[in-house]
Each structure stands twice: as structure tokens, then as C-alpha cells.
Write a protein that holds these residues in place. Structure first.
Motif, PDB file in Angstrom:
ATOM      1  N   MET A 237       0.833  -1.200   0.000  1.00 59.01           N
ATOM      2  CA  MET A 237       0.000   0.000   0.000  1.00 59.01           C
ATOM      3  C   MET A 237       0.875   1.259   0.000  1.00 59.01           C
ATOM      4  O   MET A 237       0.551   2.269  -0.620  1.00 59.01           O
ATOM      5  N   ASP A 238       1.999   1.168   0.690  1.00 57.80           N
ATOM      6  CA  ASP A 238       2.972   2.265   0.693  1.00 57.80           C
ATOM      7  C   ASP A 238       3.474   2.493  -0.730  1.00 57.80           C
ATOM      8  O   ASP A 238       3.552   3.635  -1.212  1.00 57.80           O
ATOM      9  N   PHE A 239       3.749   1.376  -1.412  1.00 56.64           N
ATOM     10  CA  PHE A 239       4.202   1.473  -2.803  1.00 56.64           C
ATOM     11  C   PHE A 239       3.121   2.163  -3.646  1.00 56.64           C
ATOM     12  O   PHE A 239       3.387   3.064  -4.435  1.00 56.64           O
ATOM     13  N   GLY A 240       1.852   1.750  -3.415  1.00 59.04           N
ATOM     14  CA  GLY A 240       0.733   2.342  -4.158  1.00 59.04           C
ATOM     15  C   GLY A 240       0.610   3.838  -3.910  1.00 59.04           C
ATOM     16  O   GLY A 240       0.387   4.617  -4.842  1.00 59.04           O
ATOM     17  N   SER A 241       0.789   4.264  -2.657  1.00 58.97           N
ATOM     18  CA  SER A 241       0.625   5.700  -2.394  1.00 58.97           C
ATOM     19  C   SER A 241       1.805   6.508  -2.933  1.00 58.97           C
ATOM     20  O   SER A 241       1.642   7.677  -3.301  1.00 58.97           O
ATOM     21  N   ARG A 242       2.982   5.878  -3.012  1.00 60.68           N
ATOM     22  CA  ARG A 242       4.122   6.579  -3.641  1.00 60.68           C
ATOM     23  C   ARG A 242       3.862   6.756  -5.142  1.00 60.68           C
ATOM     24  O   ARG A 242       4.128   7.814  -5.721  1.00 60.68           O
ATOM     25  N   LEU A 243       3.331   5.696  -5.740  1.00 63.20           N
ATOM     26  CA  LEU A 243       3.017   5.738  -7.162  1.00 63.20           C
ATOM     27  C   LEU A 243       1.942   6.803  -7.438  1.00 63.20           C
ATOM     28  O   LEU A 243       2.006   7.565  -8.402  1.00 63.20           O
ATOM     29  N   TYR A 244       0.972   6.875  -6.520  1.00 62.56           N
ATOM     30  CA  TYR A 244      -0.125   7.848  -6.651  1.00 62.56           C
ATOM     31  C   TYR A 244       0.415   9.287  -6.663  1.00 62.56           C
ATOM     32  O   TYR A 244      -0.071  10.141  -7.381  1.00 62.56           O
ATOM     33  N   ARG A 245       1.442   9.527  -5.841  1.00 64.70           N
ATOM     34  CA  ARG A 245       2.047  10.868  -5.806  1.00 64.70           C
ATOM     35  C   ARG A 245       2.633  11.244  -7.161  1.00 64.70           C
ATOM     36  O   ARG A 245       2.583  12.394  -7.581  1.00 64.70           O
ATOM     37  N   LEU A 246       3.213  10.215  -7.827  1.00 64.86           N
ATOM     38  CA  LEU A 246       3.862  10.463  -9.111  1.00 64.86           C
ATOM     39  C   LEU A 246       2.842  10.572 -10.243  1.00 64.86           C
ATOM     40  O   LEU A 246       2.975  11.412 -11.124  1.00 64.86           O
ATOM     41  N   ALA A 247       1.825   9.695 -10.209  1.00 65.86           N
ATOM     42  CA  ALA A 247       0.881   9.638 -11.332  1.00 65.86           C
ATOM     43  C   ALA A 247      -0.541   9.401 -10.813  1.00 65.86           C
ATOM     44  O   ALA A 247      -1.091   8.308 -10.965  1.00 65.86           O
ATOM     45  N   PRO A 248      -1.147  10.421 -10.179  1.00 60.01           N
ATOM     46  CA  PRO A 248      -2.458  10.214  -9.554  1.00 60.01           C
ATOM     47  C   PRO A 248      -3.549   9.787 -10.539  1.00 60.01           C
ATOM     48  O   PRO A 248      -4.352   8.898 -10.235  1.00 60.01           O
TER      49      PRO A 248
END
Ligand code: NJP
Length: 262
Positions: A237-248
Motif C-alpha cells: 500500500m505504501d508502494f501504491g501511495s508513492r506511485l499515486y504521488r507520481l501519477a495520480p
């Protein structure tokens, strides 16, 4: 040994993550102080911890959404304890609703407890930590403070506010040797969902990857009195939220069905 004899004040300690943090902190030799509205439960938890560890935690009734009560309880505590080494701002709740169904009184209560209460508790101990040039403030936020999903607009807004407050405080507090940590769990198996998820649909959908509160508590206690910026779990989930920051936009498109699981 790092925590031996340290005063660890925990809000929302009458159950769930807060109760497990108290358990684990006592096992590590700390002196937990339990705060919540349900005094009867705190009394039972204190007696249980004493039977298991020999440490009898102090406890007091506190509604963190009541500003005057926060001031009164903390000034009494500060006089009795003299030092608070760690404050865990854990008390909080959520209610999952679509925006058209939001009750404004409920919205105000969520902000009063999750945000203003957390800030008031922090302000009650901060001057003492500043004077001693030591201390640790740990704020239990959420992955919902990183990614907002449907039916959690208000809850998510409160946790985004907690993360904003925490990030700013961390920079200010570092000048005085005070550590500040944000804890962002995904769904955790606690009573939280009896209020948050009235239909039980969300719990049914996510139950297979819910975190155990003991596991969250272990990570929180392991971070105590160390300069840990954030505790994020589970890892995916941490990985997902980092990805979200880059490409929401991309994440919202790909994960749309998952986001509507409430
Ligand atoms: O929830 P629960 P959790 N004043 O319901 C207390 C966050 N989180 O342990 O006052 C003072 O088992 C309440 O005590 P009482 C979540 O947002 C959770 O899961 O006696 N205390 C009880 O001890 C929250 O910040 C999940 O009713 C108040 C405790 O808070 C924290 O984790 C995921 C209070 C709540 O225990 C602990 O929640 C996530 C008040 N006004 C973040 N109102 C999750 N469970 O999935 C409540 O990302 N409490």
C-alpha cells in the motif's frame, strides 16, 4: 532498554491499536499512560497489563474532542509525571459515507477529534518537551491521508490534515531535539469499522488483507525515541501511495474498481 522507565502517553488506549501500543510499550519496560473516554475499559486494561508485566499504567478519562478537558487532564498529568517522553496521538474515528449523505455534525466531530484534538494534545506536551530538548510525538494518521477514495472524503480530509500538521511540526520540532513520526496503516482489524462501515461491505471486501493491530503496535513501539519520519504499512500500500504521488490520474484509472470497494 531504550524505553525503560519512559512515560508513554497514549490517547484512544481503551481498545484497538492504542491498547496494543500500551501492551507492547509496557513489555519494553515503558510506563504507559492510558487515555480514552471509556474509563472502565482503561481500568481493566491497566490491571491486565500489571498482571502481565508488573507495570501498572496510570489512566484517565479523556475526550480529545473536548478542548477544556484536554487542558485539564494534561495539566494534571504534567504535574504528576513531570515528563512525558512519548505522546501517541491515536484517538480517532471515521465514518464512510458518500458526500451527499454526510451529516455536518458528524463531520465537525470527526475534525474535532481526529485533527483539533490531536493538535490540542500535542500543544499540551510540546512546551515541556521543548524545554527538556527531548521527546517524541507520534501521530496515527492513515493511508487515507495519502490517497483519498470514495466514501471517505471527510475521514480522508482529517487524515490529510494530520499529515500536513505532522510534516510541519517535524521541521519545527527538530530544532529542539524532538522526534515527530506519522503512522499510516491500511485497514486494521479493530472496532474502527463498527462505526466506519455500517453496511459491513468494506470489511467483507478487504478482510483478507487487513493488518493485525498487534503488528501495527510493534512497529509503532519499535519507532519510539528514534528519528523515524513515517511508518507505512502494509508495504504494497505504501508502494501504491508513492506511485499515486507520481501519477495520480493513472492510479485512479487503474485502481478505480478497488477504490469503490466501500
Ligand atoms: O479504532 P478503535 P483503531 N476521545 O475504534 C478512542 C486510525 N486508523 O484502534 O473513547 C478520546 O478500535 C476510543 O476509545 P473511547 C484511526 O483513525 C485505523 O483502529 O473509550 N478517545 C478507542 O480507544 C484512529 O486514529 C485504521 O471510545 C477516543 C480508540 O479511540 C487510530 O487508528 C486504519 C475518542 C479507537 O479504537 C485508532 O483506531 C487507519 C475521543 N473523542 C488508521 N474517540 C483501521 N482500524 O483500519 C475515539 O489507516 N476514541
Amino acid at each position: 532498554m531504550r524505553l525503560k522507565g519512559r512515560h508513554v502517553v497514549i490517547t484512544g488506549a481503551s481498545g484497538g491499536i492504542g491498547e496494543h501500543i500500551a501492551d507492547e510499550a509496557a513489555r519494553q519496560g515503558a510506563l504507559p499512560v492510558l487515555l480514552a473516554r471509556s474509563e472502565g475499559k482503561l481500568k481493566e486494561i491497566s490491571a491486565r497489563i500489571e498482571a502481565q508485566t508488573g507495570i501498572r499504567p496510570r489512566y484517565a478519562r479523556l475526550d480529545v474532542g473536548d478542548r477544556e478537558m484536554v487542558e485539564a487532564v494534561f495539566s494534571r498529568l504534567m504535574a504528576e509525571l513531570e515528563t512525558v517522553d512519548v505522546l501517541v496521538n491515536n484517538a480517532g474515528f471515521g465514518v464512510f459515507r458518500y458526500v451527499e449523505d454526510i451529516d455536518l455534525a458528524e463531520m465537525e466531530r470527526m475534525f474535532a477529534v481526529n485533527v483539533f484534538g490531536l493538535i490540542a494534545c500535542t500543544k499540551a506536551v510540546y512546551p515541556h518537551m521543548k524545554e527538556r530538548k527531548s521527546g517524541h510525538i507520534i501521530n496515527i494518521a492513515s493511508q487515507a491521508g495519502k490517497i483519498a477514495t470514495p466514501k471517505s472524503s471527510v475521514y480522508s480530509a482529517t487524515k490529510h490534515a494530520v499529515l500536513g500538521f505532522t510534516d510541519s511540526l517535524r521541521l519545527e520540532a527538530a530544532r529542539f531535539g524532538i522526534f515527530v513520526t506519522a503512522v499510516n496503516p491500511g485497514p486494521v482489524e479493530t472496532n474502527f469499522f463498527s462505526a466506519a462501515d455500517e453496511s459491513g461491505e468494506y470489511v467483507r471486501n478487504v478482510s483478507r488483507w487487513m493488518l493485525r493491530p498487534e503488528a501495527v503496535a510493534k512497529r509503532v513501539v519499535a519507532a519510539m525515541m528514534t528519528p523515524t519520519r513515517e511508518v507505512n504499512m502494509p508495504r504494497w500500500m505504501d508502494f501504491g501511495s508513492r506511485l499515486y504521488r507520481l501519477a495520480p490520474g493513472l492510479v485512479e484509472t487503474v485502481a478505480k474498481r478497488a477504490f469503490f470497494q466501500k
